[in-house]
Design a protein around this motif. Structure first.
Motif, short mmCIF file in Angstrom:
data_model
loop_
_atom_site.label_atom_id
_atom_site.label_comp_id
_atom_site.label_asym_id
_atom_site.label_seq_id
_atom_site.Cartn_x
_atom_site.Cartn_y
_atom_site.Cartn_z
N ASP A 57 -4.46 8.12 -2.64
CA ASP A 57 -5.84 7.96 -2.21
C ASP A 57 -6.69 7.31 -3.30
O ASP A 57 -6.20 7.04 -4.41
CB ASP A 57 -6.44 9.28 -1.72
N ASN B 134 -4.73 3.07 3.87
CA ASN B 134 -5.06 2.10 2.82
C ASN B 134 -4.93 0.67 3.35
O ASN B 134 -5.79 -0.18 3.09
CB ASN B 134 -4.16 2.29 1.60
N GLN C 74 0.85 -1.18 0.00
CA GLN C 74 0.00 0.00 0.00
C GLN C 74 0.89 1.24 0.00
O GLN C 74 1.88 1.30 0.73
CB GLN C 74 -0.92 0.00 1.23
#
Length: 126
Positions: free
Chosen positions: A38, A57, A34
């Motif tokens: 966004d 995330n 991750q």
């Protein structure tokens, strides 16, 4: 059940466990790396913001499996600059599990895009 493995004969750390033992019938969740991007594809500015987004995330993927950060048994952190270790720890440390998982932190030459500064992957047990 999870049990931290921190033998006295191995250097200790408050930031990670040397190993995690998993016993009993549980599910395993493997979380891909991750990064600080966004859902709209915007890359966060700076290491602190990217660390916070990457951890968010990671948390979202775990939540999708019905798990939280306390279920993380192994985390691997990739940073592109050794100068970012302390800022990363300051930004992400408080949001990671209270009982530290087994952890590896690597300094790498680059990630999938040149503006990415951090990537975090994890294994969780639920």
């Amino acid at each position: 059940m999870l049990r931290a493995l921190n033998p006295a004969s191995v250097p200790g750390s408050p930031f990670y466990a040397q190993g995690i033992e998993v016993t009993g019938p549980q599910k395993l969740v493997f979380v891909s790396g991750q990064v600080g991007v966004d859902a709209q594809g915007r890359t966060a500015e700076g290491i602190a913001a990217q660390a916070a987004q990457a951890v968010a995330n990671l948390g979202a993927v775990l939540a999708e499996a019905g798990l939280g950060p306390e279920s993380i048994t192994k985390v691997t952190i990739y940073l592109t600059d050794p100068a970012n270790v302390e800022p990363f720890m300051a930004a992400a440390g408080p949001t990671l599990p209270p009982d530290p998982p087994a952890t590896t932190l690597l300094i790498v030459q680059g990630l999938a895009a040149p503006d990415l500064l951090v990537e975090i992957e994890a294994i969780a047990v639920g």
